[in-house]
Design a protein around this motif. Structure first.
Motif, PDB file in Angstrom:
ATOM      1  N   ARG A  65      31.901  99.137  19.245  1.00  0.00           N
ATOM      2  CA  ARG A  65      32.823 100.229  18.869  1.00  0.00           C
ATOM      3  C   ARG A  65      34.097  99.677  18.256  1.00  0.00           C
ATOM      4  N   ALA A  66      34.620  98.609  18.833  1.00  0.00           N
ATOM      5  CA  ALA A  66      35.851  98.006  18.312  1.00  0.00           C
ATOM      6  C   ALA A  66      35.618  97.423  16.918  1.00  0.00           C
ATOM      7  N   LEU A  67      34.495  96.751  16.720  1.00  0.00           N
ATOM      8  CA  LEU A  67      34.193  96.181  15.403  1.00  0.00           C
ATOM      9  C   LEU A  67      33.914  97.276  14.376  1.00  0.00           C
ATOM     10  N   HIS A  68      33.285  98.350  14.802  1.00  0.00           N
ATOM     11  CA  HIS A  68      33.048  99.479  13.895  1.00  0.00           C
ATOM     12  C   HIS A  68      34.378 100.068  13.440  1.00  0.00           C
ATOM     13  N   HIS A  69      35.307 100.212  14.368  1.00  0.00           N
ATOM     14  CA  HIS A  69      36.634 100.722  14.019  1.00  0.00           C
ATOM     15  C   HIS A  69      37.316  99.789  13.011  1.00  0.00           C
ATOM     16  N   LEU A  70      37.215  98.502  13.235  1.00  0.00           N
ATOM     17  CA  LEU A  70      37.790  97.521  12.302  1.00  0.00           C
ATOM     18  C   LEU A  70      37.177  97.671  10.916  1.00  0.00           C
ATOM     19  N   HIS A  71      35.865  97.805  10.854  1.00  0.00           N
ATOM     20  CA  HIS A  71      35.170  97.915   9.567  1.00  0.00           C
ATOM     21  C   HIS A  71      35.499  99.218   8.841  1.00  0.00           C
ATOM     22  N   THR A  72      35.759 100.287   9.574  1.00  0.00           N
ATOM     23  CA  THR A  72      36.101 101.543   8.907  1.00  0.00           C
ATOM     24  C   THR A  72      37.552 101.548   8.421  1.00  0.00           C
ATOM     25  N   GLN A  73      38.408 100.772   9.059  1.00  0.00           N
ATOM     26  CA  GLN A  73      39.818 100.744   8.702  1.00  0.00           C
ATOM     27  C   GLN A  73      40.159  99.725   7.618  1.00  0.00           C
ATOM     28  N   ILE A  74      39.457  98.608   7.597  1.00  0.00           N
ATOM     29  CA  ILE A  74      39.767  97.513   6.668  1.00  0.00           C
ATOM     30  C   ILE A  74      38.615  97.367   5.683  1.00  0.00           C
ATOM     31  N   THR A  75      38.881  97.627   4.401  1.00  0.00           N
ATOM     32  CA  THR A  75      37.817  97.557   3.399  1.00  0.00           C
ATOM     33  C   THR A  75      37.702  96.166   2.763  1.00  0.00           C
ATOM     34  N   ASP A  76      38.771  95.404   2.737  1.00  0.00           N
ATOM     35  CA  ASP A  76      38.748  94.065   2.147  1.00  0.00           C
ATOM     36  C   ASP A  76      38.001  93.105   3.079  1.00  0.00           C
ATOM     37  N   PRO A  77      36.869  92.526   2.631  1.00  0.00           N
ATOM     38  CA  PRO A  77      36.070  91.667   3.506  1.00  0.00           C
ATOM     39  C   PRO A  77      36.809  90.416   3.983  1.00  0.00           C
ATOM     40  N   ASP A  78      37.661  89.841   3.155  1.00  0.00           N
ATOM     41  CA  ASP A  78      38.392  88.639   3.569  1.00  0.00           C
ATOM     42  C   ASP A  78      39.417  88.965   4.660  1.00  0.00           C
ATOM     43  N   LEU A  79      40.125  90.060   4.478  1.00  0.00           N
ATOM     44  CA  LEU A  79      41.094  90.485   5.483  1.00  0.00           C
ATOM     45  C   LEU A  79      40.380  90.876   6.773  1.00  0.00           C
ATOM     46  N   ARG A  80      39.253  91.565   6.644  1.00  0.00           N
ATOM     47  CA  ARG A  80      38.475  91.970   7.825  1.00  0.00           C
ATOM     48  C   ARG A  80      38.010  90.741   8.606  1.00  0.00           C
ATOM     49  N   GLN A  81      37.565  89.719   7.903  1.00  0.00           N
ATOM     50  CA  GLN A  81      37.128  88.481   8.552  1.00  0.00           C
ATOM     51  C   GLN A  81      38.296  87.815   9.276  1.00  0.00           C
ATOM     52  N   ALA A  82      39.466  87.819   8.642  1.00  0.00           N
ATOM     53  CA  ALA A  82      40.648  87.213   9.253  1.00  0.00           C
ATOM     54  C   ALA A  82      41.088  87.979  10.504  1.00  0.00           C
ATOM     55  N   LEU A  83      40.869  89.282  10.529  1.00  0.00           N
ATOM     56  CA  LEU A  83      41.281  90.106  11.663  1.00  0.00           C
ATOM     57  C   LEU A  83      40.229  90.178  12.765  1.00  0.00           C
ATOM     58  N   THR A  84      39.017  89.726  12.489  1.00  0.00           N
ATOM     59  CA  THR A  84      37.949  89.767  13.492  1.00  0.00           C
ATOM     60  C   THR A  84      38.162  88.643  14.505  1.00  0.00           C
ATOM     61  N   PRO A  85      38.315  88.984  15.775  1.00  0.00           N
ATOM     62  CA  PRO A  85      38.554  87.958  16.798  1.00  0.00           C
ATOM     63  C   PRO A  85      37.363  87.015  16.951  1.00  0.00           C
ATOM     64  N   SER A  86      37.652  85.786  17.326  1.00  0.00           N
ATOM     65  CA  SER A  86      36.593  84.798  17.559  1.00  0.00           C
ATOM     66  C   SER A  86      36.204  84.747  19.040  1.00  0.00           C
ATOM     67  N   TYR A  87      36.744  85.661  19.836  1.00  0.00           N
ATOM     68  CA  TYR A  87      36.479  85.700  21.268  1.00  0.00           C
ATOM     69  C   TYR A  87      35.939  87.079  21.637  1.00  0.00           C
ATOM     70  N   ARG A  88      35.316  87.160  22.807  1.00  0.00           N
ATOM     71  CA  ARG A  88      34.749  88.425  23.284  1.00  0.00           C
ATOM     72  C   ARG A  88      35.861  89.412  23.613  1.00  0.00           C
TER      73      ARG A  88
END
Length: 64
Positions: free
Chosen positions: A26-49
Motif C-alpha cells: 500500500r505504501a509503495l502504491h501510494h508512492l507510485h501514484t504520487q511520483i511520476t518521475d521514475p528516477d525520483l521515485r527510485q530515490a524516494l523508495t526506502p531500502s529497508y522494510r
C-alpha cells in the motif's frame, strides 16, 4: 485517534508477514501514484522494510 490508528499497525509490523507485505505494498502504491518521475521515485523508495523507521502519515508529503 492518532494513537488508535498507529495501534492498528502493530500486528502488521510485529508478526504477520502477510499483513506486513500488504502494508508495504500500500505504501509503495501510494508512492507510485504520487511520483511520476521514475528516477525520483527510485530515490524516494526506502531500502529497508516498512516499520524499521518512523512511518510518515501524510497525503501532502510527496507533493511538497
Amino acid at each position: 485517534m492518532e494513537y488508535w490508528r498507529n495501534e492498528t499497525l502493530v500486528p502488521a509490523l510485529t508478526g504477520s508477514k502477510r499483513r506486513h507485505t500488504r502494508l508495504e505494498a500500500r505504501a509503495l502504491h501510494h508512492l507510485h501514484t504520487q511520483i511520476t518521475d521514475p528516477d525520483l521515485r527510485q530515490a524516494l523508495t526506502p531500502s529497508y522494510r516498512i516499520g524499521c523507521k518512523r512511518i510518515v502519515f501524510s497525503d501532502t508529503f510527496y507533493p511538497a
